[in-house]
Motif scaffolding. Structure first.
Motif, PDB file in Angstrom:
ATOM      1  N   HIS A 163       0.779  -1.107   0.295  1.00  0.00           N
ATOM      2  CA  HIS A 163       0.020   0.082  -0.478  1.00  0.00           C
ATOM      3  C   HIS A 163       1.078   1.746  -0.106  1.00  0.00           C
ATOM      4  O   HIS A 163       0.382   2.385  -0.815  1.00  0.00           O
ATOM      5  N   SER A 164       1.969   1.282   0.988  1.00  0.00           N
ATOM      6  CA  SER A 164       3.160   2.526   0.247  1.00  0.00           C
ATOM      7  C   SER A 164       3.564   2.739  -0.552  1.00  0.00           C
ATOM      8  O   SER A 164       3.537   3.859  -1.048  1.00  0.00           O
TER       9      SER A 164
ATOM     10  N   GLN B 228      -3.624   5.922   4.047  1.00  0.00           N
ATOM     11  CA  GLN B 228      -4.538   4.730   5.310  1.00  0.00           C
ATOM     12  C   GLN B 228      -4.631   3.662   5.084  1.00  0.00           C
ATOM     13  O   GLN B 228      -4.806   2.906   5.953  1.00  0.00           O
ATOM     14  N   GLN B 229      -4.804   2.587   4.256  1.00  0.00           N
ATOM     15  CA  GLN B 229      -4.438   1.308   4.150  1.00  0.00           C
ATOM     16  C   GLN B 229      -3.317   0.702   4.633  1.00  0.00           C
ATOM     17  O   GLN B 229      -3.007  -0.089   5.389  1.00  0.00           O
TER      18      GLN B 229
ATOM     19  N   HIS C 229      -3.403   1.325   8.349  1.00  0.00           N
ATOM     20  CA  HIS C 229      -3.831   0.570   9.107  1.00  0.00           C
ATOM     21  C   HIS C 229      -3.746  -1.081   9.416  1.00  0.00           C
ATOM     22  O   HIS C 229      -3.199  -1.636  10.715  1.00  0.00           O
ATOM     23  N   TYR C 230      -2.909  -0.980   8.515  1.00  0.00           N
ATOM     24  CA  TYR C 230      -1.453  -2.666   8.850  1.00  0.00           C
ATOM     25  C   TYR C 230      -0.324  -2.033   9.737  1.00  0.00           C
ATOM     26  O   TYR C 230       0.077  -3.014  10.484  1.00  0.00           O
ATOM     27  N   ALA C 231       0.610  -1.346   9.141  1.00  0.00           N
ATOM     28  CA  ALA C 231       1.267  -0.612  10.567  1.00  0.00           C
ATOM     29  C   ALA C 231       0.868  -0.545  11.831  1.00  0.00           C
ATOM     30  O   ALA C 231       1.502  -1.404  13.103  1.00  0.00           O
TER      31      ALA C 231
ATOM     32  N   PHE D  48       1.473  12.063   8.962  1.00  0.00           N
ATOM     33  CA  PHE D  48       2.123  13.052   7.694  1.00  0.00           C
ATOM     34  C   PHE D  48       1.267  12.576   6.407  1.00  0.00           C
ATOM     35  O   PHE D  48       1.392  13.479   5.592  1.00  0.00           O
ATOM     36  N   MET D  49       1.317  11.799   5.955  1.00  0.00           N
ATOM     37  CA  MET D  49       1.206  11.508   4.640  1.00  0.00           C
ATOM     38  C   MET D  49      -0.788  11.296   4.012  1.00  0.00           C
ATOM     39  O   MET D  49      -1.049  11.483   3.227  1.00  0.00           O
TER      40      MET D  49
END
Length: 559
Positions: free
Chosen positions: A325-326, A332-333, A336-338, A353-354
């Protein structure tokens, strides 16, 4: 005799998959051949996502059988390397010590380091069981080396770990040179291949110290040993194949230049695909998103839903999903995983920040307050700080001021630290998208009418990342201008001193891409010898070592 043993082990390998046991029967007595067969069955249970059953099969005999001890400790080491949790590392270490004690009981009593070669040369009467004990003992010591790396990325840990495992290395060398151990070819090739490959990755300044105490590393030889071991149809064939896969994906990406041989890795695993569970298949074919960053998500999600026993495998999938996703800037996704991982806290907050203001509001978090807490939330493994979190703490200090200064494209900065630009750079559309984000940040910095003390550092970061995108897009002259602009600003950088050696390294790779190998070597050597005590220093030195190795034998000068 060896052929018959191998045949029975291979049949057991097939039987464990074709006739899945609801309950694996424990052997009532344990000879060497039965031990090898049960350990093979346990390995296959692991590959089929039956971790508890594998441990249950090995546990009754793990203090009495060298192969059960080796298998039992291997599973716990696997768990520790997945979680990075202190309690798992300690449990694995304790198990390895017990396994070493078990193996030691079967070794020849006068078989000590330094005398093994002489014993063989004098044709000492080592029994079959004693031969196996040497290999199992060496593999347990090799596991200790693995945990040493997991505990700490600091270079001194490699030296400490190297001294501790010299016994293992010496055993493998002696086995390799001995006719008496030919029937243990698979184990020898796994050990000597892994050692040579692992040692060849170490920066030169560490390798020189290790060579002083008897170590040496030859990458080509190590790879060839592992390839031969992978094709040998022995107990350790799959382990040789997985070691090569791990090298060609994660290791070459994180510790090298990202030039792993994925075609070879998948070809080596092909014979095992029908015998690997749906849970583990995404982790073998897609151990790294280089294998298909934009098509891998469904397979990772299948892996997560297929089992609930080992959450560590879920974490590996979360990690890969976070990055997929990054790379597509779906912040946002990625957040979620982080958040699900909760391993490196910095990853959770850098995505704030992104995200857009609307997305941030949905999280319900106060970003400024969160970053003020960063230093207090720093984790430690075996008494050592995690390098990535040290980096995060340094970044968070700008939030202690009365007027905090926001970070600039921090997710892209961390993406670079983990060599993600090497992956994204394989797709022009994704690279162009990153370039747009970077140029937007560049324009914001340029139009800032009240620059802060962090402005030069932020500007240099943006220029370095811009240069990376341009390099991958083939706009090499523009990329060079970005890199040289960073270098010309060295005296103005106040905090992010890592930018200069990393930029020198990237500029060296750019000249290598242009064919000017002399200039490439000069810039990379400059980064290696003239800078120290900066963030992620160890990580850069691994990449420098890999880059300089790739330049050896290249034509000198500009073509």
């Amino acid at each position: 005799c060896f052929a018959r043993i191998n045949q029975s082990v291979f049949l057991c390998f097939q039987d464990c998959f074709e006739d899945a046991y609801d309950r694996i029967p424990a052997a009532c007595q344990m000879d060497l051949q039965t031990a090898i067969q049960e350990t093979q069955c346990a390995l296959n249970l692991v590959l089929n996502n039956k971790f508890s059953e594998a441990l249950d099969l090995l546990k009754p005999w793990w203090k009495d059988s060298m192969y059960h001890a080796l298998g039992y400790s291997s599973i716990l080491v696997m768990q520790a390397t997945m979680t990075f949790e202190h309690r798992d590392i300690q449990a694995a270490m304790a198990t390895i010590k017990e396994a070493l004690h078990t193996c030691q009981r079967f070794r020849k009593r006068n078989s000590v380091v330094g005398s093994l070669s002489s014993l063989i040369n004098k044709q000492s009467n080592l029994q079959e069981q004693e031969m196996h004990a040497e290999i199992c003992y060496a593999e347990c010591l090799l596991q200790k080396a693995t945990l040493t790396f997991v505990q700490d990325e600091n270079m001194i840990s490699f030296i400490k770990g190297g001294i501790k495992i010299r016994t293992s290395y010496q055993i493998y060398k002696d086995c390799q040179n001995s006719d008496a151990f030919r029937q243990f070819e698979g184990g020898v090739k796994l050990g000597i291949g892994s050692f040579n490959l692992m040692l060849s990755l170490l920066p030169q300044r560490i390798l020189r110290l290790l060579e002083f105490i008897g170590f040496s590393g030859n990458r080509g030889f190590g790879l060839s040993q592992l390839r031969e071991g992978a094709s040998s149809h022995s107990l350790r064939s799959i382990l040789c194949a997985l070691t090569l896969l791990f090298y060609n994906t994660y290791v070459s990406l994180i510790l090298g230049t990202g030039e792993g041989n994925l075609v070879e890795a998948e070809a080596l695993l092909e014979p095992y695909q029908q015998n690997i569970s749906d849970t583990l298949r995404p982790l073998t074919l897609n151990l790294n998103v280089m294998c298909g960053v934009f098509q891998a998500r469904a397979r990772y999600e299948e892996c997560i839903s297929s089992q609930q026993e080992w959450k560590q495998i879920h974490h590996l999938c979360y990690w890969e999903l976070m990055w997929t996703h990054s790379y597509q800037q779906e912040w946002q996704q990625a957040y979620h995983y982080a958040d699900l991982l909760s391993l490196f806290f910095y990853f959770i907050w850098l995505y704030y920040f992104m995200m857009s203001e609307e997305e941030i509001k949905k999280t319900g978090e106060n970003i400024m307050e969160l970053f003020r807490q960063v230093e207090g939330l720093k984790q430690r493994l075996a008494g050592k700080s995690i390098p990535t979190e040290k980096f995060a703490v340094r970044k968070s200090r700008r939030y202690k001021a009365a007027n905090p200064v926001p970070l600039v494209i921090p997710a892209l900065e961390m993406m670079y630290v983990w060599n993600g630009f090497t992956i994204v750079g394989k797709r022009a559309d994704s690279t162009e998208s990153l370039l747009v984000t970077i140029e937007t940040a560049e324009e914001q910095l340029r139009s800032d009418t009240n620059p802060t003390e962090f402005h030069p550092d932020d500007s240099c970061l943006v220029q370095m990342l811009k240069g990376l995108c341009l390099k991958h897009l083939g706009r090499l002259l523009q990329a060079e201008l970005c890199f040289t602009q960073v270098l010309s600003s060295e005296s103005r950088i106040r905090y992010d001193h890592y930018l200069i050696p990393f930029t020198l390294y990237e500029l060296g790779l750019l000249y290598k891409q242009q064919g000017d190998f002399t200039k490439a070597t000069t810039y990379i050597e400059n980064a290696k010898t003239n800078y120290k005590d900066y963030s992620m220093e160890s990580r850069l030195h691994f990449r420098i070592h890999a880059a300089l190795n790739s330049l050896k034998g290249s034509p000198v000068g500009t073509p």
